[in-house]
Design an enzyme around this catalytic site. Structure first.
Site, PDB file in Angstrom:
ATOM      1  N   THR A 133       0.841  -1.212   0.000  1.00 12.51           N
ATOM      2  CA  THR A 133       0.000   0.000   0.000  1.00 12.51           C
ATOM      3  C   THR A 133       0.868   1.251   0.000  1.00 12.51           C
ATOM      4  O   THR A 133       2.019   1.217   0.458  1.00 12.51           O
ATOM      5  CB  THR A 133      -0.906  -0.005   1.261  1.00 12.51           C
ATOM      6  OG1 THR A 133      -1.430   1.308   1.463  1.00 12.51           O
ATOM      7  CG2 THR A 133      -0.134  -0.383   2.513  1.00 12.51           C
ATOM      8  N   ASP A 134       0.301   2.348  -0.503  1.00 15.61           N
ATOM      9  CA  ASP A 134       1.045   3.625  -0.474  1.00 15.61           C
ATOM     10  C   ASP A 134       1.231   4.125   0.963  1.00 15.61           C
ATOM     11  O   ASP A 134       2.045   5.000   1.213  1.00 15.61           O
ATOM     12  CB  ASP A 134       0.352   4.691  -1.339  1.00 15.61           C
ATOM     13  CG  ASP A 134      -1.039   5.091  -0.842  1.00 15.61           C
ATOM     14  OD1 ASP A 134      -1.569   4.435   0.075  1.00 15.61           O
ATOM     15  OD2 ASP A 134      -1.600   6.064  -1.395  1.00 15.61           O
ATOM     16  N   GLU A 135       0.460   3.547   1.910  1.00 15.09           N
ATOM     17  CA  GLU A 135       0.558   4.031   3.295  1.00 15.09           C
ATOM     18  C   GLU A 135       1.919   3.731   3.914  1.00 15.09           C
ATOM     19  O   GLU A 135       2.283   4.312   4.934  1.00 15.09           O
ATOM     20  CB  GLU A 135      -0.578   3.452   4.145  1.00 15.09           C
ATOM     21  CG  GLU A 135      -1.924   3.835   3.564  1.00 15.09           C
ATOM     22  CD  GLU A 135      -3.119   3.641   4.485  1.00 15.09           C
ATOM     23  OE1 GLU A 135      -2.954   3.687   5.714  1.00 15.09           O
ATOM     24  OE2 GLU A 135      -4.224   3.452   3.954  1.00 15.09           O
ATOM     25  N   TYR A 158      -1.116  -0.315  11.267  1.00 15.33           N
ATOM     26  CA  TYR A 158      -1.458  -0.958   9.995  1.00 15.33           C
ATOM     27  C   TYR A 158      -0.341  -0.750   8.977  1.00 15.33           C
ATOM     28  O   TYR A 158       0.190  -1.719   8.418  1.00 15.33           O
ATOM     29  CB  TYR A 158      -2.787  -0.402   9.441  1.00 15.33           C
ATOM     30  CG  TYR A 158      -2.992  -0.706   7.964  1.00 15.33           C
ATOM     31  CD1 TYR A 158      -3.190  -2.012   7.531  1.00 15.33           C
ATOM     32  CD2 TYR A 158      -2.955   0.314   7.005  1.00 15.33           C
ATOM     33  CE1 TYR A 158      -3.348  -2.300   6.166  1.00 15.33           C
ATOM     34  CE2 TYR A 158      -3.120   0.033   5.653  1.00 15.33           C
ATOM     35  CZ  TYR A 158      -3.320  -1.273   5.236  1.00 15.33           C
ATOM     36  OH  TYR A 158      -3.461  -1.553   3.900  1.00 15.33           O
ATOM     37  N   LYS A 162       2.277  -3.428   7.202  1.00  9.69           N
ATOM     38  CA  LYS A 162       2.364  -3.613   5.741  1.00  9.69           C
ATOM     39  C   LYS A 162       3.791  -3.327   5.258  1.00  9.69           C
ATOM     40  O   LYS A 162       4.301  -3.986   4.346  1.00  9.69           O
ATOM     41  CB  LYS A 162       1.368  -2.705   5.012  1.00  9.69           C
ATOM     42  CG  LYS A 162      -0.097  -3.069   5.189  1.00  9.69           C
ATOM     43  CD  LYS A 162      -0.478  -4.417   4.590  1.00  9.69           C
ATOM     44  CE  LYS A 162      -0.413  -4.418   3.078  1.00  9.69           C
ATOM     45  NZ  LYS A 162      -0.861  -5.726   2.526  1.00  9.69           N
TER      46      LYS A 162
HETATM   47  P1  NAD Z   1     -10.218  -6.499   3.259  1.00 11.47           P
HETATM   48  O1  NAD Z   1     -10.071  -6.224   4.722  1.00 11.47           O
HETATM   49  O2  NAD Z   1     -11.503  -6.166   2.588  1.00 11.47           O
HETATM   50  O3  NAD Z   1      -9.939  -8.046   2.971  1.00 11.47           O
HETATM   51  C1  NAD Z   1      -8.915  -8.762   3.602  1.00 11.47           C
HETATM   52  C2  NAD Z   1      -9.201 -10.241   3.409  1.00 11.47           C
HETATM   53  O4  NAD Z   1      -8.123 -10.973   3.997  1.00 11.47           O
HETATM   54  C3  NAD Z   1     -10.490 -10.712   4.092  1.00 11.47           C
HETATM   55  O5  NAD Z   1     -11.218 -11.547   3.210  1.00 11.47           O
HETATM   56  C4  NAD Z   1      -9.990 -11.498   5.305  1.00 11.47           C
HETATM   57  O6  NAD Z   1     -10.873 -12.545   5.690  1.00 11.47           O
HETATM   58  C5  NAD Z   1      -8.673 -12.042   4.779  1.00 11.47           C
HETATM   59  N1  NAD Z   1      -7.728 -12.365   5.858  1.00 11.47           N
HETATM   60  C6  NAD Z   1      -7.421 -11.618   6.949  1.00 11.47           C
HETATM   61  N2  NAD Z   1      -6.515 -12.260   7.702  1.00 11.47           N
HETATM   62  C7  NAD Z   1      -6.222 -13.425   7.076  1.00 11.47           C
HETATM   63  C8  NAD Z   1      -5.341 -14.503   7.349  1.00 11.47           C
HETATM   64  N3  NAD Z   1      -4.573 -14.518   8.443  1.00 11.47           N
HETATM   65  N4  NAD Z   1      -5.291 -15.535   6.475  1.00 11.47           N
HETATM   66  C9  NAD Z   1      -6.065 -15.543   5.363  1.00 11.47           C
HETATM   67  N5  NAD Z   1      -6.928 -14.557   5.059  1.00 11.47           N
HETATM   68  C10 NAD Z   1      -7.004 -13.500   5.901  1.00 11.47           C
HETATM   69  O7  NAD Z   1      -9.002  -5.755   2.582  1.00 11.47           O
HETATM   70  P2  NAD Z   1      -8.897  -5.070   1.139  1.00 11.47           P
HETATM   71  O8  NAD Z   1      -9.297  -3.662   1.249  1.00 11.47           O
HETATM   72  O9  NAD Z   1      -9.522  -5.949   0.126  1.00 11.47           O
HETATM   73  O10 NAD Z   1      -7.313  -5.097   0.950  1.00 11.47           O
HETATM   74  C11 NAD Z   1      -6.659  -6.216   0.377  1.00 11.47           C
HETATM   75  C12 NAD Z   1      -5.171  -5.987   0.356  1.00 11.47           C
HETATM   76  O11 NAD Z   1      -4.862  -4.807  -0.395  1.00 11.47           O
HETATM   77  C13 NAD Z   1      -4.556  -5.771   1.744  1.00 11.47           C
HETATM   78  O12 NAD Z   1      -3.312  -6.408   1.784  1.00 11.47           O
HETATM   79  C14 NAD Z   1      -4.387  -4.257   1.832  1.00 11.47           C
HETATM   80  O13 NAD Z   1      -3.319  -3.907   2.680  1.00 11.47           O
HETATM   81  C15 NAD Z   1      -4.083  -3.915   0.383  1.00 11.47           C
HETATM   82  N6  NAD Z   1      -4.462  -2.564  -0.041  1.00 11.47           N
HETATM   83  C16 NAD Z   1      -5.732  -2.099   0.204  1.00 11.47           C
HETATM   84  C17 NAD Z   1      -6.085  -0.828  -0.231  1.00 11.47           C
HETATM   85  C18 NAD Z   1      -7.490  -0.299  -0.002  1.00 11.47           C
HETATM   86  O14 NAD Z   1      -7.747   0.874  -0.283  1.00 11.47           O
HETATM   87  N7  NAD Z   1      -8.442  -1.098   0.453  1.00 11.47           N
HETATM   88  C19 NAD Z   1      -5.147  -0.027  -0.902  1.00 11.47           C
HETATM   89  C20 NAD Z   1      -3.863  -0.550  -1.129  1.00 11.47           C
HETATM   90  C21 NAD Z   1      -3.532  -1.818  -0.699  1.00 11.47           C
HETATM   91  P1  TYD Z   2     -10.085   4.907   5.412  1.00 14.34           P
HETATM   92  O1  TYD Z   2     -11.192   4.547   4.477  1.00 14.34           O
HETATM   93  O2  TYD Z   2     -10.078   4.333   6.785  1.00 14.34           O
HETATM   94  O3  TYD Z   2      -8.716   4.621   4.643  1.00 14.34           O
HETATM   95  P2  TYD Z   2      -7.182   5.001   5.070  1.00 14.34           P
HETATM   96  O4  TYD Z   2      -7.173   5.529   6.442  1.00 14.34           O
HETATM   97  O5  TYD Z   2      -6.519   3.694   4.963  1.00 14.34           O
HETATM   98  O6  TYD Z   2      -6.748   6.002   4.064  1.00 14.34           O
HETATM   99  O7  TYD Z   2     -10.081   6.488   5.581  1.00 14.34           O
HETATM  100  C1  TYD Z   2      -9.951   7.359   4.466  1.00 14.34           C
HETATM  101  C2  TYD Z   2      -9.899   8.774   5.000  1.00 14.34           C
HETATM  102  O8  TYD Z   2     -11.171   9.085   5.595  1.00 14.34           O
HETATM  103  C3  TYD Z   2      -8.877   8.978   6.102  1.00 14.34           C
HETATM  104  O9  TYD Z   2      -8.295  10.277   5.965  1.00 14.34           O
HETATM  105  C4  TYD Z   2      -9.681   8.912   7.388  1.00 14.34           C
HETATM  106  C5  TYD Z   2     -11.023   9.464   6.972  1.00 14.34           C
HETATM  107  N1  TYD Z   2     -12.198   8.928   7.712  1.00 14.34           N
HETATM  108  C6  TYD Z   2     -13.093   9.798   8.329  1.00 14.34           C
HETATM  109  O10 TYD Z   2     -12.947  11.036   8.281  1.00 14.34           O
HETATM  110  N2  TYD Z   2     -14.152   9.259   9.009  1.00 14.34           N
HETATM  111  C7  TYD Z   2     -14.338   7.903   9.099  1.00 14.34           C
HETATM  112  O11 TYD Z   2     -15.315   7.466   9.767  1.00 14.34           O
HETATM  113  C8  TYD Z   2     -13.416   7.028   8.438  1.00 14.34           C
HETATM  114  C9  TYD Z   2     -13.590   5.532   8.509  1.00 14.34           C
HETATM  115  C10 TYD Z   2     -12.364   7.584   7.750  1.00 14.34           C
END
Ligand code: NAD
Ligand code: TYD
Length: 343
Positions: A133-135, A158, A162
């Site tokens: 992730t970019d985070e 988090y 990562k």
């Molecule tokens: P999500 O929380 O929706 O899904 C995570 C999945 O992983 C779930 O199905 C959960 O059951 C499974 N999981 C958790 N722990 C596990 C374990 N120990 N073994 C097997 N499965 C397990 O997350 P997401 O938003 O779909 O993100 C997926 C990936 O992409 C993550 O690695 C996250 O860091 C990365 N990512 C997410 C974003 C975003 O904006 N959502 C952006 C960049 C990168």
């Molecule tokens: P989020 O969806 O949790 O993603 P990330 O923190 O991984 O970027 O949050 C996106 C942005 O929205 C972040 O700046 C936090 C803000 N946010 C709120 O202001 N209120 C909320 O209830 C949540 C969940 C996020």
């Protein structure tokens, strides 16, 4: 027939990638390994679960025996999505983040080392992709972008977990010469996102006429990318990327949180009086913005969606799929596995 292991395939992005892989590569055998935590939802994949080349395995990426069993089947590709993914939860309880995100990834990398080193032909043809992730880069001021060379300065449990996984992937490439790739993507949005993240939470609250909790001054910036654009980019990196390389993926779509919240209210014809400014998230990163020039230069990849297009489509999806949201919110979806698969 190529075999691909997709971990975390019952989550938001992983499920979109499972679906895309079945469509794009009908000749692949797809194994979805997911622990079904609160964020994993098999109902999301109900439409494809009977596909003959799809298989679901319930399990933990940190389980050594299970990893052994799956790798012994002979895997061509591994894409690791499985993670604890919500920053607020990582503040409330960091431990599971270190366990799943760091140790779970390390367990998969060990299996790669064991099975792909022993089989030289597999090592040269196979690919493991770590979805980072970019985070991991930390926070930007008002100017500049994250490039692949930006130092890692994670600020939340988090993002630190990562970053740990991301750096282990780097180390396993440099030390053991394994075919590993890493992507670092910006914030995703789209269908089936768990309603704890900003966009689905705000949609859900607005529809229920409940307050929309905006952290701090609402001016934190995220760079939004539609989940299908992310999945397209991942497929390209998996098949065409060079081992050891890192690829930033982003939408060039920077928005302040408050802009998104107001847009959602406008589209749903709800009043701005629902906005409730609440105490800021501790250590809240101010701004993320990705330079995705390497993806463009290396592969000609560009996002297809503009944010305005994508958010409207996403809003329509949530309006049409209230049942999915209700089931997720009530926890009913967690009974699906028992119903569908028994004990
Ligand atoms: P999500 O929380 O929706 O899904 C995570 C999945 O992983 C779930 O199905 C959960 O059951 C499974 N999981 C958790 N722990 C596990 C374990 N120990 N073994 C097997 N499965 C397990 O997350 P997401 O938003 O779909 O993100 C997926 C990936 O992409 C993550 O690695 C996250 O860091 C990365 N990512 C997410 C974003 C975003 O904006 N959502 C952006 C960049 C990168
Ligand atoms: P989020 O969806 O949790 O993603 P990330 O923190 O991984 O970027 O949050 C996106 C942005 O929205 C972040 O700046 C936090 C803000 N946010 C709120 O202001 N209120 C909320 O209830 C949540 C969940 C996020």
């Amino acid at each position: 027939m190529k075999k691909i292991l997709i971990t975390g395939g019952a989550g938001f992005i992983g499920s979109a990638f499972v679906r895309q892989t079945l469509r794009k590569h009908p000749d692949y055998q797809v194994i979805n390994l997911d622990a079904l935590t609160y964020a994993g939802n098999l109902e999301t994949l109900a439409d494809i679960e009977k596909e003959p080349n799809y298989r679901f395995v319930k399990g933990d990426i940190g389980d050594k025996e299970l990893a052994d069993k799956l790798f012994a089947e002979g895997l061509d590709y591994v894409v690791n999505f499985a993670a604890e993914s919500h920053v607020d939860r990582s503040i409330a309880g960091p431990e599971i983040f270190a366990q799943t995100n760091i140790l779970g990834t390390q367990n998969l990398l060990e299996a790669v080392r064991k099975y792909w080193t022993a089989d030289a032909s597999r090592a040269s043809a196979s690919r493991y992709l770590q979805v980072s992730t970019d985070e991991v880069y930390g926070s930007l001021g008002s100017a500049g972008y994250f490039t692949e060379a930006t130092p890692l300065q994670p600020n939340s449990p988090y993002s630190a977990s990562k970053a740990g996984a991301d750096l282990l992937t780097r180390a396993y490439f440099h030390t053991f010469g394994l075919p590993l790739l890493t992507t670092r993507c910006s914030n995703n949005y789209g269908p089936y996102q768990f309603p704890e993240k900003l966009i689905p939470l705000m949609i859900s609250n607005a529809l229920a006429d409940r307050p929309l909790p905006v952290y701090g001054d609402g001016k934190n910036v995220r760079d939004w990318l539609h989940v299908s654009d992310h999945c397209e980019a991942l497929d390209i990196v998996l098949h065409q990327g060079a081992p050891g390389e890192i690829y930033n993926i982003g939408g060039h779509s920077e928005k302040e949180n408050i802009y998104i919240v107001k847009l959602i209210l406008r589209e749903l014809k709800k009043p701005e009086s629902l906005i409730s400014y609440v105490k800021d998230r501790p250590g809240h990163d101010r701004r993320y913005a990705i330079d995705a020039g390497k993806m463009a230069k290396s592969f000609g990849w560009q996002p297809r969606y503009t944010f305005e297009q994508g958010i409207k489509e996403t809003l329509r999806w949530y309006l049409k799929n209230q049942k999915w949201v209700d089931s997720v919110k009530s926890g009913d979806y967690q009974k699906y596995y028992e119903r569908q698969y028994g004990q």
